[in-house]
Design an enzyme around this catalytic site. Structure first.
Site, mmCIF file in Angstrom:
data_model
loop_
_atom_site.group_PDB
_atom_site.id
_atom_site.type_symbol
_atom_site.label_atom_id
_atom_site.label_comp_id
_atom_site.label_asym_id
_atom_site.label_seq_id
_atom_site.Cartn_x
_atom_site.Cartn_y
_atom_site.Cartn_z
ATOM 1 N N LYS A 107 0.843 -1.185 0.000
ATOM 2 C CA LYS A 107 0.000 0.000 0.000
ATOM 3 C C LYS A 107 0.886 1.246 0.000
ATOM 4 O O LYS A 107 1.899 1.309 0.711
ATOM 5 C CB LYS A 107 -0.908 0.015 1.237
ATOM 6 C CG LYS A 107 -1.900 -1.138 1.283
ATOM 7 C CD LYS A 107 -2.943 -1.022 0.190
ATOM 8 C CE LYS A 107 -4.008 -2.105 0.334
ATOM 9 N NZ LYS A 107 -5.082 -1.996 -0.667
ATOM 10 N N HIS A 156 -9.936 -8.669 -7.921
ATOM 11 C CA HIS A 156 -9.764 -8.151 -6.564
ATOM 12 C C HIS A 156 -10.347 -9.105 -5.528
ATOM 13 O O HIS A 156 -11.489 -9.551 -5.652
ATOM 14 C CB HIS A 156 -10.452 -6.792 -6.454
ATOM 15 C CG HIS A 156 -10.562 -6.280 -5.054
ATOM 16 N ND1 HIS A 156 -11.748 -6.275 -4.347
ATOM 17 C CD2 HIS A 156 -9.622 -5.763 -4.218
ATOM 18 C CE1 HIS A 156 -11.554 -5.763 -3.146
ATOM 19 N NE2 HIS A 156 -10.271 -5.455 -3.041
#
Length: 397
Positions: free
Chosen positions: A197, A327
């Site tokens: 991230k 995802h």
């Protein structure tokens, strides 16, 4: 041989005992819906938490649909919601369920359309489509089980395994030293890629973290980053330029999820691939994204309404030569990715493991399709203990 008469109209006569497909076939007899909450031991933070837009993620709501037919065939599917939305999806799913009782479970595309129109006044994206997903996925699971095949094989698998990357060890709330430990563990466990991230208010912090992980992994190991829609076009351009030197597999969601044009422009401008699509909740939205030109599409079957719309996204994606990296929900997406014509990636999340009795098979950087029919999973006793609400429709055969 007698010639066929070409200038006279005639009609064949059907035998009195002949029946059409509509006259025969199995029927859906019973549906059970469950609202289940998966708790996370450590609250999870991404870029939107750092900027105060969202709160840390502490649990995930799942809506499971178990469907059984008059002839005894069964299927299971699920949808999910992070943060808000789970009870709303469950409430809408309960409204939809009676529409399936008495229907032929083979007519999956028609039933998807029927459920979509049942909630059409609320729109054809968002919660209304996500509430359809548990039913649609359960029907595909049933269809593959009835054929005695893993879903990937029913769809026409292109491969027996899919390259797999891990996300869960690189969140922004995780200190860098722990990130490096997680990366080492993932690689030693057979993972094929690592995603971090990014999206810190200070870009230099992102650069430091990505640089440290790249150094640990070496130059050849696949590495991705995910900004979770943190930047505008100017900031995204600067960040993409700064990340070019790390030879990343992709930069994910650098812009707002619905900025299709912006993602296409970044994909055209930089060598590093651009990936996005996980937040979209319909085929129509994904069609706009695909036509705009992003490199990787990242549809989520539970979010777009199930496997039926996901297959439409796959077809358009292949036609436009987009790469695929679904995802979340690897239990479903392994089968879909295995059937995609262009070599895809699968996102590994170990979070869902306690919900199911079966484990997935990871080896040499790839997730393998097992020989279990259907999706190949069943609900665990732990999942049942995490389930505060259930409701049944129809009559259990």
């Amino acid at each position: 041989m007698q010639a066929v008469e070409s200038n006279i109209v005639s009609y064949a006569h059907v035998g009195a005992d002949a029946r059409t497909a509509a006259d025969t076939g199995d029927r859906i007899a019973w549906i059970k819906l469950s609202l289940t909450y998966l708790p996370l031991a450590t609250p999870v933070s991404d870029a939107k938490v750092l900027t105060g837009v969202q709160k840390p993620l502490t649990e995930i709501a799942f809506i499971f649909a178990e469907i059984r037919t008059r002839d005894g065939h069964e299927g299971i599917g699920f949808g999910y919601s992070k943060r808000a939305g789970g009870p709303g999806m469950y409430a809408h799913a309960k409204e939809l369920a009676p529409n399936l009782i008495g229907e032929d479970p083979n007519d999956i595309s028609r039933l998807f359309t029927k459920l979509l129109w049942a909630g059409a006044s609320m729109g054809r994206a968002g919660l209304t489509t996500q509430a359809i997903a548990p039913f649609d996925i359960a029907l595909w699971d049933m269809k593959a089980k009835r054929a005695g095949l893993p879903l990937a094989r029913l769809l026409g698998a292109q491969r027996d395994s899919v390259q797999c990357y891990n996300t869960s060890g690189g969140y922004l709330h995780t200190p860098l030293d722990q990130v490096l430990k997680n990366v080492a563990i993932s690689r030693e466990s057979g993972i094929g890629g690592i995603k971090l991230k990014v999206g810190q208010p200070d870009l230099s912090i992102d650069i430091e973290r990505v640089g440290a992980v790249r150094k640990l992994l070496g130059d050849d190991f696949p590495l991705m980053v995910d900004a979770n829609q943190q930047w505008d076009r100017q900031k995204a351009t600067r960040a993409c330029r700064a990340f070019e030197d790390f030879d990343l597999t992709w930069i994910e969601e650098p812009l707002d999820a619905h900025d299709f044009e912006g993602h296409g422009l970044l994909a055209e401008r930089f060598d590093t691939a651009i990936a996005t699509g996980e937040m979209l909740t319909s085929f129509d939205e994904h069609a706009q994204l695909i036509m705009a030109g992003t490199d990787f599409i990242q549809p989520d079957a539970p979010r777009v309404g199930g496997i039926t719309p996901f297959l439409r996204i796959m077809a358009l994606g292949e036609f436009k030569r987009r790469k695929l990296a679904p995802h979340f929900a690897m239990e479903i997406h392994l089968h879909l990715a295995a059937a995609y014509g262009i070599e895809p990636w699968l996102e590994h999340f170990e979070w869902l493991g306690p919900l199911f009795n079966e484990q997935m098979h990871l080896k040499d950087g790839r997730m393998f399709v097992t020989d279990r029919p259907g999706l190949g999973f069943s609900l665990s006793e732990q999942a049942i203990r995490w389930t505060p609400e259930t409701e049944e429709f129809g009559k259990r055969p």
